[in-house]
Write an enzyme that holds these catalytic residues in place. Structure first.
Site, mmCIF file in Angstrom:
data_model
loop_
_atom_site.group_PDB
_atom_site.id
_atom_site.type_symbol
_atom_site.label_atom_id
_atom_site.label_comp_id
_atom_site.label_asym_id
_atom_site.label_seq_id
_atom_site.Cartn_x
_atom_site.Cartn_y
_atom_site.Cartn_z
ATOM 1 N N LYS A 80 38.953 9.237 29.182
ATOM 2 C CA LYS A 80 38.516 9.750 27.645
ATOM 3 C C LYS A 80 40.203 11.152 27.515
ATOM 4 C CE LYS A 80 35.595 9.141 25.148
ATOM 5 N NZ LYS A 80 34.044 8.664 24.579
ATOM 6 N N GLY A 180 19.629 9.504 12.812
ATOM 7 C CA GLY A 180 20.733 8.739 13.243
ATOM 8 C C GLY A 180 20.398 7.262 12.706
ATOM 9 N N GLY A 182 23.155 5.217 11.790
ATOM 10 C CA GLY A 182 24.610 5.286 11.527
ATOM 11 C C GLY A 182 25.091 3.821 12.137
ATOM 12 N N VAL A 184 24.906 2.188 15.349
ATOM 13 C CA VAL A 184 24.243 1.674 16.607
ATOM 14 C C VAL A 184 22.810 2.273 16.113
ATOM 15 C CG1 VAL A 184 23.858 2.235 19.004
ATOM 16 C CG2 VAL A 184 25.908 2.806 18.010
#
Ligand code: NAD
Length: 369
Positions: A80, A180, A182, A184
């Site tokens: 990452k 959430g 957003g 997804v």
């Protein structure tokens, strides 16, 4: 700050700092484990309060990618990257191209993609300088925005959870509390709604709340903190990590926890509490792996069918993990870790066998020794 003691205890292979003052680039790449293949994981851009905070984040996230790739059956390792900066002010073509040049120097040991606050457009700048980037635009043979594939994977994880808990994979008539709305969350909400589920949702962003209502007019909105008290079948966390914690775990009125957010359990003990409360927890880093599965298809030539075929495997893998959790009477999060670690160890052991025949000539024009 960074010590070998930390790297040894977390298992990282390599941590690299990239700096270019001409474009204000401050990036850290953490390569956790490359036993299964080159480390793949997105680049997150965030206005970290300190360099230590950025380092802690990248070490934690890269380790998570190793487990995610392993449990998903990918021939990829975990890595990452973080770029320290404010995504609303500090982004530039020069910054991402400079970053791309540095990535090229890692010679394919780390391959980047989108993450929080980085977009397909940013990947395009990186792609100008290096091949070691996935999630580039579909017009260039890339896989584009991963979110719809992540949502599909979460849906397969929810179906597997329904099979386990209700004996039927269908979500028809089920009540889902979705945190959430957003990228997804909205996509997942649409799939669930189209398959007959009732959605109760929350968010803190007015624009996303309105977009969600426009997409699914029948969805009911609750205030942010009320989501934990909703009487429902499935709680789907699709906002932040650690929402199953000391303050919330006893409040949840559901039979299943399954969502897109990374690291949903604040601590391992919360997995045990869910198990004791007879709430099935779908392993977060498996059910949200649709995005990384989707970008991994780029290595063999991306298309939508191939990607969905792979994402659909999340259903069977989830059922295998639930079975292991039952057989060994261990929480689902422990069973998932166990399977992910076992795969890495088994592949580590075969590395070295017939190694001479496995290595392709690296310098085709040069005489072989
Ligand atoms: P996003 O930023 O598009 O959506 C997150 C939403 O959560 C936003 O609308 C935000 O307002 C809302 N939110 C933030 N804090 C909240 C709170 N306290 N209560 C309610 N809502 C809150 O992000 P996304 O791409 O949809 O990702 C959602 C989650 O899934 C993240 O945790 C991300 O790390 C994880 N994830 C995403 C992908 C992907 O492909 N995008 C892949 C794997 C994991």
């Amino acid at each position: 700050m960074l010590s070998f003691e930390t790297l040894y205890s977390m298992g990282h292979e390599q941590v690299v700092f990239f700096s270019d003052s001409s474009c204000n680039l401050k990036a850290i790449v953490a390569i956790h484990n490359t036993v299964l293949g080159p480390a793949l994981g997105g680049t997150r851009m965030w206005p970290y309060a300190s360099e230590q905070e950025a380092l802690t984040d990248v070490l934690r996230l890269s380790r998570g990618m190793t487990y995610k790739a392993s449990i998903s059956g990918l021939d990829l390792g975990g890595g990452k990257a973080v770029i320290i900066g404010d995504p609303t002010k500090d982004k530039s073509e020069a910054l991402f191209r400079s970053y791309g040049q540095f990535l090229q120097s890692l010679n394919g040991r780390y391959i980047t993609a989108e993450d929080v606050n980085t977009t397909v457009a940013d990947m395009e700048h990186i792609f100008t300088e290096t091949d070691n980037v996935a999630g580039v635009a579909q017009i260039h043979g890339g896989s584009g925005n991963p979110s719809p594939y992540t949502a599909l994977g979460v849906y397969r994880g929810i179906e597997a959870s329904c099979t386990k808990v209700y004996g039927d994979r269908s979500v028809k008539g089920k009540v889902i509390s979705l945190q959430g709305a957003g990228q997804v969350g909205r996509s997942l909400g649409e799939i669930l709604h189209n398959n007959g589920a009732k959605i109760i949702f929350t968010d803190i962003n007015e624009k996303n709340i309105q977009l969600f209502k426009d997409t699914i007019p029948s969805a009911e909105f609750v205030k942010s903190d009320e989501i934990y008290d909703v009487d429902c079948d499935i709680y789907a966390p699709c906002a932040l990590g650690a929402t199953v914690n000391d303050q919330t775990v006893e409040r949840l009125k559901c039979q299943i926890v399954a969502g897109a957010a990374n690291n949903q359990l604040a601590e391992d003990k919360h997995g045990e509490i869910l198990m004791k409360r007879n709430i099935l927890y779908a392993p977060d880093y498996l059910v949200n792996a649709g995005g990384v599965m989707n970008v991994s298809i780029e290595f063999e030539g991306w298309n939508d069918d191939k990607s969905k075929r792979m994402v659909n495997t999340i259903y069977d893998t989830s059922l295998n993990i639930f079975a292991l959790s039952d057989k060994e009477n261990i929480p689902v999060n422990k069973a998932t870790d166990k399977l992910a670690e076992a795969r890495i160890e088994s592949i580590r052991k075969i590395k070295g066998a017939y190694v001479g025949t496995n290595i392709a000539p690296r310098f085709p024009g040069r005489k072989q020794r």
